[in-house]
Scaffold this motif. Structure first.
Motif, PDB file in Angstrom:
ATOM      1  N   LEU A 189       4.924   0.634   2.977  1.00 36.51           N
ATOM      2  CA  LEU A 189       3.855   0.247   2.065  1.00 36.51           C
ATOM      3  C   LEU A 189       4.180   0.640   0.622  1.00 36.51           C
ATOM      4  O   LEU A 189       3.951  -0.142  -0.312  1.00 36.51           O
ATOM      5  N   LEU A 190       4.726   1.845   0.432  1.00 38.28           N
ATOM      6  CA  LEU A 190       5.081   2.279  -0.918  1.00 38.28           C
ATOM      7  C   LEU A 190       6.186   1.409  -1.499  1.00 38.28           C
ATOM      8  O   LEU A 190       6.177   1.073  -2.694  1.00 38.28           O
ATOM      9  N   LYS A 191       7.150   1.030  -0.672  1.00 38.66           N
ATOM     10  CA  LYS A 191       8.231   0.159  -1.136  1.00 38.66           C
ATOM     11  C   LYS A 191       7.676  -1.203  -1.546  1.00 38.66           C
ATOM     12  O   LYS A 191       8.068  -1.758  -2.579  1.00 38.66           O
ATOM     13  N   ASP A 192       6.757  -1.732  -0.759  1.00 42.33           N
ATOM     14  CA  ASP A 192       6.142  -3.019  -1.101  1.00 42.33           C
ATOM     15  C   ASP A 192       5.364  -2.922  -2.411  1.00 42.33           C
ATOM     16  O   ASP A 192       5.425  -3.830  -3.254  1.00 42.33           O
ATOM     17  N   LEU A 193       4.622  -1.828  -2.594  1.00 46.87           N
ATOM     18  CA  LEU A 193       3.872  -1.645  -3.835  1.00 46.87           C
ATOM     19  C   LEU A 193       4.800  -1.499  -5.035  1.00 46.87           C
ATOM     20  O   LEU A 193       4.511  -1.996  -6.130  1.00 46.87           O
ATOM     21  N   GLU A 194       5.924  -0.827  -4.820  1.00 47.24           N
ATOM     22  CA  GLU A 194       6.908  -0.672  -5.906  1.00 47.24           C
ATOM     23  C   GLU A 194       7.525  -2.019  -6.252  1.00 47.24           C
ATOM     24  O   GLU A 194       7.667  -2.365  -7.436  1.00 47.24           O
ATOM     25  N   THR A 195       7.879  -2.789  -5.241  1.00 47.09           N
ATOM     26  CA  THR A 195       8.454  -4.118  -5.475  1.00 47.09           C
ATOM     27  C   THR A 195       7.452  -5.022  -6.195  1.00 47.09           C
ATOM     28  O   THR A 195       7.833  -5.822  -7.054  1.00 47.09           O
ATOM     29  N   GLY A 196       6.177  -4.874  -5.866  1.00 47.71           N
ATOM     30  CA  GLY A 196       5.143  -5.684  -6.501  1.00 47.71           C
ATOM     31  C   GLY A 196       4.747  -5.214  -7.894  1.00 47.71           C
ATOM     32  O   GLY A 196       3.906  -5.848  -8.545  1.00 47.71           O
ATOM     33  N   GLY A 197       5.339  -4.111  -8.360  1.00 47.69           N
ATOM     34  CA  GLY A 197       5.060  -3.625  -9.703  1.00 47.69           C
ATOM     35  C   GLY A 197       3.781  -2.821  -9.825  1.00 47.69           C
ATOM     36  O   GLY A 197       3.299  -2.588 -10.938  1.00 47.69           O
ATOM     37  N   TYR A 198       3.245  -2.364  -8.685  1.00 46.98           N
ATOM     38  CA  TYR A 198       2.011  -1.584  -8.731  1.00 46.98           C
ATOM     39  C   TYR A 198       2.269  -0.092  -8.924  1.00 46.98           C
ATOM     40  O   TYR A 198       1.435   0.620  -9.486  1.00 46.98           O
ATOM     41  N   ILE A 199       3.394   0.399  -8.417  1.00 50.19           N
ATOM     42  CA  ILE A 199       3.736   1.807  -8.559  1.00 50.19           C
ATOM     43  C   ILE A 199       5.198   1.939  -8.981  1.00 50.19           C
ATOM     44  O   ILE A 199       5.974   0.974  -8.885  1.00 50.19           O
ATOM     45  N   ALA A 200       5.548   3.113  -9.458  1.00 51.27           N
ATOM     46  CA  ALA A 200       6.943   3.441  -9.765  1.00 51.27           C
ATOM     47  C   ALA A 200       7.175   4.888  -9.344  1.00 51.27           C
ATOM     48  O   ALA A 200       6.241   5.697  -9.336  1.00 51.27           O
ATOM     49  N   VAL A 201       8.394   5.212  -8.982  1.00 47.22           N
ATOM     50  CA  VAL A 201       8.764   6.572  -8.621  1.00 47.22           C
ATOM     51  C   VAL A 201       9.769   7.073  -9.651  1.00 47.22           C
ATOM     52  O   VAL A 201      10.854   6.504  -9.809  1.00 47.22           O
ATOM     53  N   ARG A 202       9.401   8.126 -10.372  1.00 45.83           N
ATOM     54  CA  ARG A 202      10.235   8.684 -11.436  1.00 45.83           C
ATOM     55  C   ARG A 202      10.392  10.181 -11.192  1.00 45.83           C
ATOM     56  O   ARG A 202       9.408  10.913 -11.209  1.00 45.83           O
ATOM     57  N   GLU A 203      11.617  10.600 -10.966  1.00 45.27           N
ATOM     58  CA  GLU A 203      11.920  12.000 -10.705  1.00 45.27           C
ATOM     59  C   GLU A 203      11.024  12.547  -9.587  1.00 45.27           C
ATOM     60  O   GLU A 203      10.484  13.634  -9.671  1.00 45.27           O
ATOM     61  N   ARG A 204      10.865  11.745  -8.535  1.00 47.03           N
ATOM     62  CA  ARG A 204      10.104  12.090  -7.330  1.00 47.03           C
ATOM     63  C   ARG A 204       8.592  12.150  -7.556  1.00 47.03           C
ATOM     64  O   ARG A 204       7.851  12.557  -6.681  1.00 47.03           O
ATOM     65  N   TRP A 205       8.129  11.722  -8.738  1.00 52.10           N
ATOM     66  CA  TRP A 205       6.692  11.600  -8.998  1.00 52.10           C
ATOM     67  C   TRP A 205       6.293  10.152  -8.808  1.00 52.10           C
ATOM     68  O   TRP A 205       6.973   9.234  -9.271  1.00 52.10           O
ATOM     69  N   ILE A 206       5.170   9.924  -8.132  1.00 53.68           N
ATOM     70  CA  ILE A 206       4.646   8.568  -7.977  1.00 53.68           C
ATOM     71  C   ILE A 206       3.690   8.274  -9.128  1.00 53.68           C
ATOM     72  O   ILE A 206       2.798   9.071  -9.429  1.00 53.68           O
ATOM     73  N   TRP A 207       3.908   7.131  -9.777  1.00 50.42           N
ATOM     74  CA  TRP A 207       3.061   6.670 -10.876  1.00 50.42           C
ATOM     75  C   TRP A 207       2.334   5.400 -10.452  1.00 50.42           C
ATOM     76  O   TRP A 207       2.942   4.504  -9.854  1.00 50.42           O
ATOM     77  N   LEU A 208       1.062   5.297 -10.759  1.00 50.14           N
ATOM     78  CA  LEU A 208       0.308   4.067 -10.562  1.00 50.14           C
ATOM     79  C   LEU A 208       0.354   3.295 -11.875  1.00 50.14           C
ATOM     80  O   LEU A 208      -0.160   3.747 -12.891  1.00 50.14           O
ATOM     81  N   LEU A 209       0.998   2.141 -11.835  1.00 48.85           N
ATOM     82  CA  LEU A 209       1.207   1.370 -13.055  1.00 48.85           C
ATOM     83  C   LEU A 209       0.021   0.489 -13.392  1.00 48.85           C
ATOM     84  O   LEU A 209      -0.221   0.182 -14.553  1.00 48.85           O
ATOM     85  N   LYS A 210      -0.716   0.058 -12.384  1.00 45.54           N
ATOM     86  CA  LYS A 210      -1.903  -0.771 -12.582  1.00 45.54           C
ATOM     87  C   LYS A 210      -2.797  -0.621 -11.362  1.00 45.54           C
ATOM     88  O   LYS A 210      -2.413   0.036 -10.387  1.00 45.54           O
TER      89      LYS A 210
END
Length: 216
Positions: A189-210
């Motif tokens: 699910l996290l990979k799908d959300l990342e691919t869809g541009g909803y989240i990003a993972v930066r230095e092991r922190w999860i960011w909600l982009l929208k």
């Protein structure tokens, strides 16, 4: 450390907890150590001074459900002070130092500070409500819905860009344990959300982009 995302915002440490912690015996626990085992008898509470604890239920076959994480000046173990068995397991997530308070010390403190009994009761009620809500979430909401709700609960206030970072790093396994699902499901699910541009993972922190979609 930010307040626990699994407790209400008004469940902040009080002066009574600091005073009570000073009366206990300090003990140190390595990461992974089991402080409390579900079903056992016990008459002590643990106030975290440094580190972090996790309360969870297990089925004996490796499947777990995380009930909450507890950081400095939060406490666990009070549910057994009625003489009943421990209602959950508690382990040290990190190297953790606790002040261990016996039932006798706690009752003596309450006798001297009766207003603390009301504070303790209010906290027990809030925890019971959270447990009911968590059980309802597991029973009535699908895995994605539970994940979206948890991510929004964990997220901090938006940055100037509108992006929101989670208040603490959490592994896929920790998320899965809190959601009562498999780590593989969370990872997908996290990979799908990342691919869809909803989240990003930066230095092991999860960011909600929208804003996360209502359904997936």
């Amino acid at each position: 450390m930010p307040a626990s995302p699994f407790l209400p915002a008004n469940d902040a440490p009080s002066p009574h907890i600091k005073a009570l912690a000073a009366l206990g015996v300090q003990r140190r626990y390595r990461s992974g150590a089991l402080l409390i085992q579900e079903g056992e008898s016990g008459d002590t509470i643990y106030i975290v001074l440094q580190g972090r604890l996790r309360a969870f239920l297990g089925d004996g076959n490796g499947k777990e459900l995380t009930l909450g994480f507890y950081g400095p000046l939060e406490y666990v173990g009070e549910m057994s002070l009625d003489g009943g068995p421990r209602s959950a397991n508690v382990e040290a997530v990190d190297a953790t130092t606790c002040s261990v308070i016996s039932r006798a010390v706690l009752l003596n403190y309450i006798a001297q500070h009766p207003e603390f009994a009301l504070e303790l009761m209010a906290r027990l009620i809030r925890r019971a409500r959270l447990a009911t809500q968590s059980a309802g979430n597991v029973a009535l909401i699908d895995v994605y819905g539970r994940l979206a709700r948890l991510l929004n609960q964990l997220a901090q206030e938006p940055e100037a860009s509108g992006e929101r970072r989670l208040g603490e790093r959490m592994t896929h396994q920790e998320l899965a344990q809190h959601l009562a699902c498999s780590r593989e499901m969370v990872s997908r699910l996290l990979k799908d959300l990342e691919t869809g541009g909803y989240i990003a993972v930066r230095e092991r922190w999860i960011w909600l982009l929208k804003a996360l979609p209502a359904r997936w």
